[in-house]
Enzyme design. Structure first.
Site, PDB file in Angstrom:
ATOM      1  N   HIS A  54      55.680   8.478  55.125  1.00  0.00           N
ATOM      2  CA  HIS A  54      56.216  10.008  55.420  1.00  0.00           C
ATOM      3  C   HIS A  54      55.263  10.645  55.889  1.00  0.00           C
ATOM      4  O   HIS A  54      54.233  10.567  55.221  1.00  0.00           O
ATOM      5  CB  HIS A  54      56.351  10.219  53.632  1.00  0.00           C
ATOM      6  CG  HIS A  54      56.808  11.568  53.934  1.00  0.00           C
ATOM      7  ND1 HIS A  54      57.685  11.655  53.337  1.00  0.00           N
ATOM      8  CD2 HIS A  54      56.121  12.686  53.940  1.00  0.00           C
ATOM      9  CE1 HIS A  54      58.364  13.211  53.427  1.00  0.00           C
ATOM     10  NE2 HIS A  54      57.873  13.989  54.004  1.00  0.00           N
ATOM     11  N   HIS A  56      53.995  13.104  59.278  1.00  0.00           N
ATOM     12  CA  HIS A  56      54.835  14.224  59.777  1.00  0.00           C
ATOM     13  C   HIS A  56      53.970  14.705  61.197  1.00  0.00           C
ATOM     14  O   HIS A  56      52.329  15.690  61.557  1.00  0.00           O
ATOM     15  CB  HIS A  56      55.320  15.753  60.135  1.00  0.00           C
ATOM     16  CG  HIS A  56      55.723  16.129  58.529  1.00  0.00           C
ATOM     17  ND1 HIS A  56      56.892  16.428  58.630  1.00  0.00           N
ATOM     18  CD2 HIS A  56      55.456  16.069  56.673  1.00  0.00           C
ATOM     19  CE1 HIS A  56      57.975  16.868  57.093  1.00  0.00           C
ATOM     20  NE2 HIS A  56      57.043  16.011  56.418  1.00  0.00           N
ATOM     21  N   GLN A 150      63.642  20.749  58.589  1.00  0.00           N
ATOM     22  CA  GLN A 150      62.830  21.970  58.223  1.00  0.00           C
ATOM     23  C   GLN A 150      63.278  23.188  57.379  1.00  0.00           C
ATOM     24  O   GLN A 150      62.879  23.575  56.516  1.00  0.00           O
ATOM     25  CB  GLN A 150      61.554  22.152  58.524  1.00  0.00           C
ATOM     26  CG  GLN A 150      60.786  22.928  58.252  1.00  0.00           C
ATOM     27  CD  GLN A 150      60.042  21.576  56.805  1.00  0.00           C
ATOM     28  OE1 GLN A 150      58.645  20.855  57.244  1.00  0.00           O
ATOM     29  NE2 GLN A 150      60.103  22.390  55.767  1.00  0.00           N
ATOM     30  N   HIS A 212      63.766  14.963  51.304  1.00  0.00           N
ATOM     31  CA  HIS A 212      62.731  15.706  51.011  1.00  0.00           C
ATOM     32  C   HIS A 212      63.853  16.917  50.073  1.00  0.00           C
ATOM     33  O   HIS A 212      64.327  17.678  50.242  1.00  0.00           O
ATOM     34  CB  HIS A 212      62.206  17.207  51.706  1.00  0.00           C
ATOM     35  CG  HIS A 212      60.929  16.751  53.156  1.00  0.00           C
ATOM     36  ND1 HIS A 212      61.512  15.981  53.955  1.00  0.00           N
ATOM     37  CD2 HIS A 212      60.150  17.071  53.492  1.00  0.00           C
ATOM     38  CE1 HIS A 212      60.146  15.698  55.248  1.00  0.00           C
ATOM     39  NE2 HIS A 212      59.922  16.379  54.038  1.00  0.00           N
ATOM     40  N   GLU A 215      61.049  19.671  46.219  1.00  0.00           N
ATOM     41  CA  GLU A 215      59.773  19.029  46.340  1.00  0.00           C
ATOM     42  C   GLU A 215      58.645  21.001  45.733  1.00  0.00           C
ATOM     43  O   GLU A 215      58.682  21.790  46.589  1.00  0.00           O
ATOM     44  CB  GLU A 215      59.226  19.597  47.710  1.00  0.00           C
ATOM     45  CG  GLU A 215      57.513  19.393  47.998  1.00  0.00           C
ATOM     46  CD  GLU A 215      56.975  19.092  49.837  1.00  0.00           C
ATOM     47  OE1 GLU A 215      55.720  19.455  49.382  1.00  0.00           O
ATOM     48  OE2 GLU A 215      58.424  19.010  50.241  1.00  0.00           O
ATOM     49  N   ASP A 311      51.558  12.215  54.648  1.00  0.00           N
ATOM     50  CA  ASP A 311      52.459  13.539  54.517  1.00  0.00           C
ATOM     51  C   ASP A 311      52.009  14.490  55.541  1.00  0.00           C
ATOM     52  O   ASP A 311      52.410  13.786  56.691  1.00  0.00           O
ATOM     53  CB  ASP A 311      52.288  14.327  53.288  1.00  0.00           C
ATOM     54  CG  ASP A 311      53.717  15.364  53.256  1.00  0.00           C
ATOM     55  OD1 ASP A 311      54.835  15.498  54.051  1.00  0.00           O
ATOM     56  OD2 ASP A 311      53.859  16.160  51.968  1.00  0.00           O
ATOM     57  N   TRP A 317      50.683  23.010  57.074  1.00  0.00           N
ATOM     58  CA  TRP A 317      50.882  22.788  54.606  1.00  0.00           C
ATOM     59  C   TRP A 317      49.590  22.014  54.035  1.00  0.00           C
ATOM     60  O   TRP A 317      49.690  22.593  53.116  1.00  0.00           O
ATOM     61  CB  TRP A 317      52.345  22.193  54.420  1.00  0.00           C
ATOM     62  CG  TRP A 317      53.853  21.958  55.002  1.00  0.00           C
ATOM     63  CD1 TRP A 317      54.994  22.542  54.378  1.00  0.00           C
ATOM     64  CD2 TRP A 317      54.400  22.420  56.662  1.00  0.00           C
ATOM     65  NE1 TRP A 317      55.822  23.157  54.384  1.00  0.00           N
ATOM     66  CE2 TRP A 317      55.339  22.662  55.847  1.00  0.00           C
ATOM     67  CE3 TRP A 317      53.629  22.371  57.111  1.00  0.00           C
ATOM     68  CZ2 TRP A 317      55.866  22.797  57.203  1.00  0.00           C
ATOM     69  CZ3 TRP A 317      54.356  22.595  58.359  1.00  0.00           C
ATOM     70  CH2 TRP A 317      55.607  23.185  58.631  1.00  0.00           C
TER      71      TRP A 317
END
Length: 417
Positions: A54, A56, A150, A212, A215, A311, A317
């Protein structure tokens, strides 16, 4: 013919040699005979390459710009900032960012990546960039592209296209997985609608699923229950991954007990992102503060497939991270309390075999005869010492050839102890 000797081979007790022919593992054992080239690994640990389940790539290093700052440190502020941040980004800029991210993570021993890629952009800039990068680098790193909305499948709409429309377009372009983020839709009903559509699209295009999911620390966020049920109905539980599922870590034990039984029945996969969720979650808690992670230890103990992911790397983030899966493993086994004797013997599965399983790569991944000769060398004499000392990856081998190798660090100690 190559022979790697003097190795401690993960899940092959007693074996110390790997024989490689034509880029594939011909044999694993001892005294495997002659070879054209013999490489002495010096008694160090060999494991399959790291799998980052996972990551991005499209967000890489966006946290170091002056365009915006996440003042609350929350998931939802980061999403809002990104919605404006990404506008105007070209495909070339996106590819440059992805290449830089991949260089980082491959340099730590990762050879397999599931790339969560935002598709809530009418031009699908990130998706187009990720698909090109995937194909350009296929000989050096295996990348799966997730069509990830997203900003939501139904809470996003621009130029007459919803997030749901853009997910389907991304699948038609060649994305490998259907993504989603039901807890970020405007209401529960839209989240439920999104989950149903995610599974429907996966069936239509014969794609994997990676959502996702939940979360959040809100114990009322239970989209993982619906995702599991929808996937189970169409017989795609083992093709489905629920990422994060932080709220499941806060759910009551009676509910968790029932759901764990259903997860075992469906074969649902999970990904936990230890560093990012430790940082993002529990922002509204005073004390005691929750850890913000899903029930990793319970999944391990109940034979439910769970893997770890980085991630984010220095983005909106998460302000840190470097793609070193040894660091992710270390944080994960601490926060999940996976430090029993039997845990140390299998913990590397969380960043290797388990990720390959949810990516459905079992036929081409692993330290077995006939598989591609892809593996990494860790600077440790045992599996336990590798974890205890959080050791460096000294070499990454793909198809029997080095992607990189590093010299062992040397120190001069002048003070006698």
């Amino acid at each position: 013919m190559k022979k790697f000797i003097n190795a401690v081979i993960y899940k092959h007790d007693g074996a110390s040699e790997i024989l490689v022919e034509d880029g594939k593992i011909k044999a694993i054992g001892t005294n495997l005979g002659d070879a054209d080239e013999v490489i002495d690994l010096g008694g160090r640990v060999v494991i399959p390459p790291y799998v980052d389940s996972h990551l991005h790539l499209d967000y890489y290093m966006t946290g170091q710009t002056d365009k915006a700052k996440n003042e609350t440190g929350t998931l939802f502020e980061a999403i809002d900032i990104w919605n404006d941040f990404k506008k105007g980004t070209t495909k070339e800029e996106m590819k440059e960012r992805m290449y830089a991210a991949i260089r980082d993570v491959v340099g730590y021993g990762t050879q397999y990546i599931r790339a969560q890629t935002d598709c809530t952009d009418p031009a699908l800039t990130g998706i187009r960039a990720a698909l090109e990068v995937r194909d350009e680098l296929k000989d050096k790193v295996t990348i799966q592209v997730v069509a990830f909305p997203q900003n939501g499948m139904y809470s996003f709409c621009e130029e007459g296209k919803t997030g749901r429309d853009l997910v389907e377009e991304a699948l038609q372009l060649g994305a490998d997985c259907v993504g989603g983020i039901p807890h970020n839709e405007w209401c529960r009903e839209d989240g439920e609608k999104a989950v149903k559509e995610i599974v429907r699209l996966a069936v239509k295009y014969d794609k994997l699923i990676d959502v996702h999911c939940d979360e959040t620390d809100d114990t009322q966020a239970r989209f993982v229950e619906q995702l599991n049920a929808e996937a189970m109905r169409v017989g795609r539980g083992d093709l489905t991954t629920a990422s994060h599922t932080c709220s499941f870590g806060s759910a009551n034990d009676a509910y968790a007990f029932r759901m764990i039984g259903l997860f075992r029945q469906s074969g649902l996969n999970f990904v936990s992102c230890p560093t990012e969720n430790l940082f993002l979650q529990a922002r509204q808690d005073t004390y005691p503060k929750r850890r913000g992670l899903t029930r990793v230890k319970e999944f391990v103990d109940n034979d439910i497939n769970v893997a770890f992911g980085q991630d984010s790397i220095v983005d909106l983030w998460y302000p840190a991270g470097n793609g070193n899966m040894m660091n992710i493993l270390d944080n994960g086994i601490h926060s999940s309390q996976l430090m029993r004797e039997e845990d140390f013997a299998r913990n590397f599965d969380l960043v290797t075999y388990n990720g390959a399983k949810l990516m459905k790569l079992e036929d081409e991944y692993g330290l077995d005869e006939g598989k591609p000769a892809n593996f990494i060398v860790l600077d440790a004499p045992s599996i336990f010492e590798a974890q205890r000392n959080r050791v460096e990856c000294l070499a990454s081998i793909r198809g029997g050839e080095y992607l990189f190798k590093k010299k062992v660090r040397e120190y001069e100690v002048e003070v006698e102890l």
